[in-house]
Design an enzyme around this catalytic site. Structure first.
Site, PDB file in Angstrom:
ATOM      1  CE1 TYR A 143      -2.048   3.159   2.885  1.00 11.51           C
ATOM      2  CE2 TYR A 143      -3.761   2.361   1.419  1.00 11.51           C
ATOM      3  CZ  TYR A 143      -3.454   3.253   2.352  1.00 11.51           C
ATOM      4  OH  TYR A 143      -4.210   4.458   2.412  1.00 11.51           O
ATOM      5  N   PRO A 170      -3.513  12.295   5.106  1.00 13.61           N
ATOM      6  CG  PRO A 170      -5.689  11.772   4.138  1.00 13.61           C
ATOM      7  CD  PRO A 170      -4.084  11.580   3.857  1.00 13.61           C
TER       8      PRO A 170
END
Ligand code: NAP
Ligand code: GFB
Length: 323
Positions: A143, A170
Site C-alpha cells: 500500500y 491524512p
C-alpha cells in the site's frame, strides 16, 4: 462559473464525510458553492482498475475537478495479509485516474496518501519532505509504495504536461460510514464493533497488540473540510499533511478506553499480545497546514469517538460490517 467535482471512492468513509460537509456546512469556505455539481462515485459506477471503466466515467461526467479517494483500503491486519493486492490494485486505480484526468483536461486533481507510508526508521516529527527517505514499515509496504507513486506521478504530470495534480497525507481517519469489519478494518471501527458485540453477548472485549502504539486520529468530517479547502485554495503540487497536532497523539489503549466509555461496556477488557502492534508510532507534524489555516479547529477526540459510536449504533443493521 460552473464546475463538476468528481469524487472517486465517494461511498467510503472519507467520501461520505465530504458529501456530508458539502450538504450541511453553510460556510463560504466549506459549503457547496453556486454552480458546483458534486458527483460521489462508488465502485458500481465502474472499476477504476480498468482503464475503459475510468474513461467511460469521465466521458459521462466530464469533471473539471477530481478528488481521488478510491483505493483498496484496510487496517494493519488486512495490509499484512494482502501486500501484492494493495500494491497492484492501487497502482492500477491511481494510474487510470491520473492519466484519464490528464486526457480529459481536468483542471485540478487532489489525491490521497497516508501517514503510514512514511519511512519506518525516521526522525520525529515526520513532515512532508520525508516521504521517500527510506523504506516504509514492512506491514504495509505494498500500500505504501503504491501511495508514494502518486507523489511521483503528480510531479511527472506537472513537469511534462503542466497538470495541476496534488495530494494530501491524512493521518488515521475515523467517523460515520466507516468499515466495521471485525478483521480487515482499521483499529477504531474494528474495536467499536468488537466492543459492541462484547456488550451484547456478555463476552470478553479483546484488544489486539499491547495497546502501547501511538497514533494521531482525525475525525472524517474535519478531514472532509480540509479536502474541500485543499481543492479550492491549496496551490502546491507538493503534498500536505492533514492531521491533528503531535500533542493530540493517543495510545491504542486510550482508543480502547474511549470506545468502552462511548459503547457503555462494563466488562473487563484484555490485550491479545500475540497480535502485531504494527508501527509503534508515525508522529506527523501539521505545521505546514497550520501555516495556511492557523484557525482550523479539530473536533476533540473523545467527542468525535462519541459521535462515531452513536452513528454505528444507530446504523448497525445497514453499516459495512464485512463478510
Ligand atoms: P473506504 O471507506 O474503504 O472507501 C473506499 C472507496 O473506494 C469506496 O468508495 C469504494 O467503493 C472505492 N473503491 C475501492 N476499490 C475501487 C475500484 N477498484 N474502483 C472504483 N472504486 C473503488 O476508504 P476510505 O477510508 O474512505 O479511504 C479513502 C482514501 O483515504 C483512500 O485513498 C485511503 O487510502 C485514504 N486514507 C484513509 C485512511 C483511513 O484511516 N481510513 C487514512 C489515510 C488515508 P465501494 O464503496 O463501492 O466499495
Ligand atoms: O488502524 P490500524 O489497523 O492501522 O491500527 P495502522 C493498528 C493498531 O491498532 C495496531 C491495534 O497497534 C494494532 O495492534 N489494534 C488493536 C487493532 N485491536 C485492533 C483491531 O481490532 N483492529 C485493528 N485494525 N487494529 C494502517 C495502515 O496502519 O494505517 C493502513 O496499515 C492505513 O495502510 C492506515 O494507512 C491509516 O495505523 O497500524
Amino acid at each position: 462559473m460552473s464546475s463538476v467535482i468528481l469524487v472517486t471512492g465517494g461511498s467510503g468513509l472519507v467520501g461520505k464525510a465530504i458529501e456530508w460537509v458539502i450538504e450541511n456546512d453553510k460556510s463560504e469556505r466549506y459549503g457547496k458553492k453556486e454552480g458546483e455539481t458534486w458527483i460521489f462515485l462508488t465502485s458500481k459506477d465502474g472499476d477504476l482498475r480498468q482503464p475503459e471503466d475510468a474513461k467511460a466515467i469521465f466521458e459521462k461526467y466530464k469533471p473539471t475537478h477530481v478528488i481521488h479517494l478510491a483505493a483498496l483500503v484496510g487496517g494493519l491486519f488486512k495490509n499484512m495479509k494482502y501486500k501484492l493486492d494493495f500494491l497492484r490494485d492501487n497502482l492500477l486505480i491511481n494510474d487510470n485516474v491520473l492519466e484519464t484526468s490528464k486526457v480529459f483536461g481536468v483542471q485540478k486533481v487532489v489525491s490521497c496518501l497516508s501517514t503510514c507510508i512514511f519511512p519506518d526508521k525516521t526522525s520525529y516529527p515526520i513532515d512532508e519532505t520525508m516521504i521517500h527517505n527510506g523504506p516504509p514499515h514492512e506491514s504495509n509496504f505494498g500500500y505504501a509504495h503504491a501511495k508514494r507513486m502518486i507523489d511521483v506521478q503528480n510531479k511527472a504530470y506537472n513537469e511534462q504536461y503542466g497538470c495541476n495534480f496534488t495530494s494530501v497525507i491524512p493521518t488515521n481517519v475515523f467517523g460515520p460510514h466507516d468499515n466495521y469489519d471485525l478483521e480487515d478494518s482499521h483499529v477504531l471501527p474494528g474495536l467499536t464493533h468488537k466492543c459492541y458485540l462484547a456488550k451484547q453477548n456478555n463476552t470478553p472485549f479483546i484488544v489486539g497488540g499491547t495497546g502501547k502504539p501511538l497514533r494521531q486520529f482525525i475525525y472524517s468530517r474535519d478531514l472532509a473540510k480540509l479536502f474541500i479547502w485543499t481543492l479550492r485554495e491549496y496551490k502546491e503540487t507538493e503534498p500536505i499533511i492533514l492531521s491533528v497536532g503531535e500533542k493530540d497523539e493517543v495510545s491504542i489503549k486510550d482508543v480502547a478506553d474511549a470506545i468502552v466509555s462511548a459503547v457503555g461496556f462494563e466488562g473487563e477488557y484484555s490485550f491479545d499480545t500475540t497480535r502485531s502492534d504494527g508501527q509503534f508510532k508515525k508522529t506527523a507534524s501539521n505545521d505546514k497546514l497550520l501555516k495556511y489555516i492557523p484557525d482550523f479547529e479539530f473536533t476533540p477526540f473523545n467527542d468525535a469517538v462519541q459521535e462515531s459510536v452513536a452513528w454505528f449504533l444507530e446504523n448497525y443493521d445497514t453499516c459495512r460490517k464485512g463478510h
